[in-house]
Design a protein around this motif. Sequence first.
Motif, mmCIF file in Angstrom:
data_model
loop_
_atom_site.group_PDB
_atom_site.id
_atom_site.type_symbol
_atom_site.label_atom_id
_atom_site.label_comp_id
_atom_site.label_asym_id
_atom_site.label_seq_id
_atom_site.Cartn_x
_atom_site.Cartn_y
_atom_site.Cartn_z
ATOM 1 N N GLY A 34 0.771 -1.228 0.000
ATOM 2 C CA GLY A 34 0.000 0.000 0.000
ATOM 3 C C GLY A 34 0.810 1.289 0.000
ATOM 4 O O GLY A 34 0.260 2.368 -0.118
ATOM 5 N N LYS A 35 2.120 1.190 0.130
ATOM 6 C CA LYS A 35 2.969 2.380 0.145
ATOM 7 C C LYS A 35 3.593 2.596 -1.230
ATOM 8 O O LYS A 35 4.059 1.652 -1.859
ATOM 9 N N VAL A 36 3.599 3.850 -1.666
ATOM 10 C CA VAL A 36 4.182 4.181 -2.967
ATOM 11 C C VAL A 36 5.702 4.044 -2.886
ATOM 12 O O VAL A 36 6.355 4.645 -2.035
ATOM 13 N N ILE A 37 6.254 3.217 -3.761
ATOM 14 C CA ILE A 37 7.704 3.043 -3.860
ATOM 15 C C ILE A 37 8.267 4.041 -4.858
ATOM 16 O O ILE A 37 9.316 4.630 -4.645
ATOM 17 N N LEU A 38 7.540 4.215 -5.972
ATOM 18 C CA LEU A 38 8.045 5.067 -7.040
ATOM 19 C C LEU A 38 6.889 5.578 -7.887
ATOM 20 O O LEU A 38 5.950 4.847 -8.173
ATOM 21 N N LYS A 39 6.962 6.851 -8.263
ATOM 22 C CA LYS A 39 6.061 7.465 -9.239
ATOM 23 C C LYS A 39 6.971 8.026 -10.302
ATOM 24 O O LYS A 39 7.838 8.828 -10.020
ATOM 25 N N SER A 40 6.785 7.576 -11.536
ATOM 26 C CA SER A 40 7.679 8.038 -12.593
ATOM 27 C C SER A 40 7.002 7.825 -13.940
ATOM 28 O O SER A 40 5.806 7.566 -13.996
ATOM 29 N N ARG A 41 7.773 7.937 -15.004
ATOM 30 C CA ARG A 41 7.263 7.598 -16.323
ATOM 31 C C ARG A 41 8.352 6.874 -17.094
ATOM 32 O O ARG A 41 9.538 7.001 -16.797
ATOM 33 N N THR A 42 7.921 6.137 -18.099
ATOM 34 C CA THR A 42 8.863 5.311 -18.851
ATOM 35 C C THR A 42 9.727 6.173 -19.760
ATOM 36 O O THR A 42 9.369 7.292 -20.117
ATOM 37 N N PHE A 43 10.841 5.602 -20.148
ATOM 38 C CA PHE A 43 11.714 6.225 -21.138
ATOM 39 C C PHE A 43 11.066 6.056 -22.520
ATOM 40 O O PHE A 43 10.075 5.330 -22.657
ATOM 41 N N PRO A 44 11.607 6.681 -23.559
ATOM 42 C CA PRO A 44 11.019 6.540 -24.904
ATOM 43 C C PRO A 44 10.890 5.092 -25.391
ATOM 44 O O PRO A 44 10.062 4.802 -26.244
ATOM 45 N N ASN A 45 11.663 4.167 -24.827
ATOM 46 C CA ASN A 45 11.573 2.762 -25.238
ATOM 47 C C ASN A 45 10.568 1.963 -24.404
ATOM 48 O O ASN A 45 10.469 0.751 -24.537
ATOM 49 N N GLY A 46 9.803 2.649 -23.526
ATOM 50 C CA GLY A 46 8.790 1.981 -22.717
ATOM 51 C C GLY A 46 9.325 1.307 -21.462
ATOM 52 O O GLY A 46 8.572 0.680 -20.721
ATOM 53 N N ILE A 47 10.621 1.427 -21.211
ATOM 54 C CA ILE A 47 11.253 0.771 -20.054
ATOM 55 C C ILE A 47 11.406 1.779 -18.921
ATOM 56 O O ILE A 47 11.631 2.961 -19.140
ATOM 57 N N THR A 48 11.287 1.278 -17.697
ATOM 58 C CA THR A 48 11.401 2.126 -16.506
ATOM 59 C C THR A 48 12.842 2.202 -16.031
ATOM 60 O O THR A 48 13.690 1.407 -16.452
ATOM 61 N N GLU A 49 13.062 3.127 -15.125
ATOM 62 C CA GLU A 49 14.336 3.142 -14.429
ATOM 63 C C GLU A 49 14.376 1.924 -13.508
ATOM 64 O O GLU A 49 13.334 1.310 -13.255
ATOM 65 N N PRO A 50 15.536 1.530 -12.993
ATOM 66 C CA PRO A 50 15.584 0.366 -12.089
ATOM 67 C C PRO A 50 14.748 0.617 -10.832
ATOM 68 O O PRO A 50 14.740 1.714 -10.285
ATOM 69 N N ILE A 51 14.041 -0.419 -10.409
ATOM 70 C CA ILE A 51 13.179 -0.342 -9.240
ATOM 71 C C ILE A 51 13.614 -1.436 -8.269
ATOM 72 O O ILE A 51 13.819 -2.582 -8.665
ATOM 73 N N ALA A 52 13.750 -1.066 -7.006
ATOM 74 C CA ALA A 52 14.108 -2.045 -5.979
ATOM 75 C C ALA A 52 12.849 -2.807 -5.573
ATOM 76 O O ALA A 52 11.902 -2.227 -5.055
ATOM 77 N N VAL A 53 12.842 -4.109 -5.840
ATOM 78 C CA VAL A 53 11.711 -4.968 -5.520
ATOM 79 C C VAL A 53 12.129 -5.907 -4.396
ATOM 80 O O VAL A 53 13.150 -6.582 -4.498
#
Length: 173
Positions: A34-53
Amino acid sequence: MISNNPIYYHVKFLFRNPWNKPIPQFYYMVKSKGKVILKSRTFPNGITEPIAVRQDQETEIYAIESWKEGSPEVYIDTLKSFDEIQKIIGKTPKIIPVDVPYLRFDNIKTVPNSAPSTGYKRKTYKIVSGDTLEKISKKFGVKLSDILKINPQIKDKNVIKVGQIIKIPTQGK
């Protein structure tokens, strides 16, 4: 010696549209417990920045309309714990694909929840002129019978009303 510190993996997500194409500049939000880890947007290739899971926790993925405060968010999927992902894929993935249904924020309002009697995760959809349950099931890629199962108020599959809110099951029961 056993460590009580959680294990994190760094992964990237690839957001894809219903035609399997990457979605550039796609606003997304990642939550865990329920806690927001990241709010962002994808790069032009549709891929996100690295996210700690976290290895032992589920990760929820949402689409968001924009950066505006209170901007609508649409539940897309829940990734099982990273251990479960590895069991399915058989390796440590670097990029995890996330399939995004066709979204129109003006008629989709969603809440992540579960129907206790069915176990389905669901989102809601507001019926617009020209909709039929068959069209809606195709639009979201779900079975018509599954829509009817979590919408017991629908007595006749051929009778729905403009403005009516129905539940749509998402991937994974």
